[in-house]
Design an enzyme around this catalytic site. Structure first.
Site: not given
Ligand code: NAD
Ligand code: TYD
Length: 379
Positions: A36-37, A60, A85-86, A165, A169, A222, A264
């Site tokens: 629950l970060t 954790d 951390e995502s 990040y 990964k 951006y 974007n």
């Molecule tokens: P998110 O940031 O929304 O959620 C991450 C969750 O992990 C949170 O509930 C947080 O509390 C928990 N967490 C963080 N540190 C922790 C720790 N040390 N121990 C236990 N729990 C912890 O992330 P998301 O967008 O749901 O992404 C989930 C996974 O999918 C990640 O591994 C990310 O790299 C991967 N991923 C995400 C995307 C995307 O578009 N969001 C795309 C490809 C892969």
């Molecule tokens: P993001 O949702 O942070 O995902 P990722 O960086 O993992 O692809 O960003 C998606 C794209 O949008 C990325 O090219 C950065 C851009 N971006 C903006 O232009 N403005 C914003 O405020 C944010 C958060 C992202």
């Protein structure tokens, strides 16, 4: 009955994943482990964890004794590691936290699984594994780095991460593969493109843009907005992970992507236009707007919801230009296809946010506001 350890399921994709599993299967048990970060919210899964089929543990993934205790108590068949951390921008601010959670945390889970799942050794010294177990790592296309105008990431594209990040990964993926090669551990990895959909934390592009429009704030793009991402509706990602765990080959990587590339700037313009259209056809949605301008006829004005809200801001450091996935392998081997087109998915997503403003307020109170002010100033 299969028992899953799903880490990070109070976050965006993990929460959608457990909701998907609980709907699809009756005879499963899920243990959620989440620290629950700022990105995790118990409210997101409150209705799911309120029963014997789904149990919540706050903790954790890097905690060795907790991991051992959970493996001993629940005898997991599957580990699905979402916890991370995502956010790339936060990794630029504070890289070390990404190493701790994404690399050391993953390695800690791999070791706990190894201690629990190994049943003996063969004559050459390799471990023998309990039948049917699988460690699944949820990874990202960002491990491949950045593309130019042409080409796609396949599973054979060399790993070439740029941000802290994606470097973390990538490192986690390499440890998962090292456990496969060294201990013959049954693992799998999915590398997915950018997800969107319900419960997406509003620091990421699409939910941030929706939130800012509803608040009448400017929309930060951006650089020049030409960076390309390949967007996938979150439920399609959940289906892919479920398929890979249950039918995918152990030891393999599967790329998951929607063939839905957009710049974007296109994403931001489409989001503006879709919100405007929805508010035109459903005037009741206008009540959700925090910026209320009343027309001379007494209606809530929406004429200001247009491209003039877009503001070009300083580019992200090391900003990857283009991501695009080739999903041929998962399609050919497992029959997976992205079922939700972007046109349908973006409407579903926006309507979900319009109907769940209480969730947005809950997750963005406190720490998020400080982060926003630091990142974007008080726009
Ligand atoms: P998110 O940031 O929304 O959620 C991450 C969750 O992990 C949170 O509930 C947080 O509390 C928990 N967490 C963080 N540190 C922790 C720790 N040390 N121990 C236990 N729990 C912890 O992330 P998301 O967008 O749901 O992404 C989930 C996974 O999918 C990640 O591994 C990310 O790299 C991967 N991923 C995400 C995307 C995307 O578009 N969001 C795309 C490809 C892969
Ligand atoms: P993001 O949702 O942070 O995902 P990722 O960086 O993992 O692809 O960003 C998606 C794209 O949008 C990325 O090219 C950065 C851009 N971006 C903006 O232009 N403005 C914003 O405020 C944010 C958060 C992202």
């Amino acid at each position: 009955m299969k028992t899953y350890l799903v880490t990070g399921a109070a976050g965006f994709i993990g929460a959608n994943f457990i909701k998907y599993l609980l709907k699809r299967y009756d005879n499963i048990r899920i243990v959620v482990l989440d620290a629950l970060t700022y990105a995790g919210n118990l409210g997101t899964i409150a209705d799911d964890i309120d029963n014997d089929r789904c149990i919540f543990v706050r903790g954790d993934i890097g905690d060795r004794s907790l991991a051992d205790e959970l493996f001993a108590r629940y005898k997991f068949d599957y580990v699905v590691n979402f916890a991370a951390e995502s956010h790339v921008d936060r990794s630029i601010e504070n890289p070390q936290l990404f190493l701790q959670t994404n690399i050391l945390g993953t390695q800690n889970l791999l070791d706990a699984a190894r201690r629990s799942w190994v049943t003996g050794h063969d004559e050459t010294g390799y471990p023998l594994w309990r039948n049917g177990v699988r460690f699944h790592q949820v990874s990202t296309d960002e491990v491949y780095g950045s593309l130019g105008a042409e080409g796609y990431f396949t599973e054979h594209t060399p790993l070439c991460p740029h941000s802290p990040y994606s470097a973390s990964k990538t490192s986690a993926d390499l440890f998962v593969m090292a456990y496969r090669d060294t201990y013959h551990m049954p693992v799998s990895i999915t590398r997915c493109s950018n997800n969107y959909g319900p419960y997406h934390f509003p620091e990421k592009l699409i939910p941030l843009i929706i939130k800012n429009i509803l608040e009448g704030k400017s929309l930060p793009v951006y650089g020049d907005g030409s960076n390309v991402r390949d967007w996938l509706y979150v439920e399609d990602h959940c289906k892919a992970i479920d398929l890979v765990i249950s039918q995918g080959r152990a030891g393999e990587v599967y790329n998951v992507g929607g063939h839905n590339e957009k710049t974007n700037l296109e994403i931001v313009r489409l989001t503006i236009a879709t919100i405007h259209r929805l508010m035109e056809s459903h005037p009741e949605y206008r009540k959700v707007l925090k910026k209320q301008v009343i027309t001379p006829d007494g209606d809530i004005d929406i004429s200001w919801i247009n491209d003039s809200l877009i503001t070009f801001v300083k580019d992200r450091l090391g900003h990857d230009q283009r991501y695009a996935i080739d999903p041929t392998k998962i399609h050919n081997e497992l029959g997976w296809v992205p079922e939700t087109t972007f046109e349908v998915g973006i409407v579903k997503t926006i309507e979900w946010y319009l109907n769940h403003q209480d969730w947005v307020e809950e997750v963005t109170s406190g720490e998020y506001q400080k982060y926003y002010d630091r990142m974007y100033g008080n726009r």
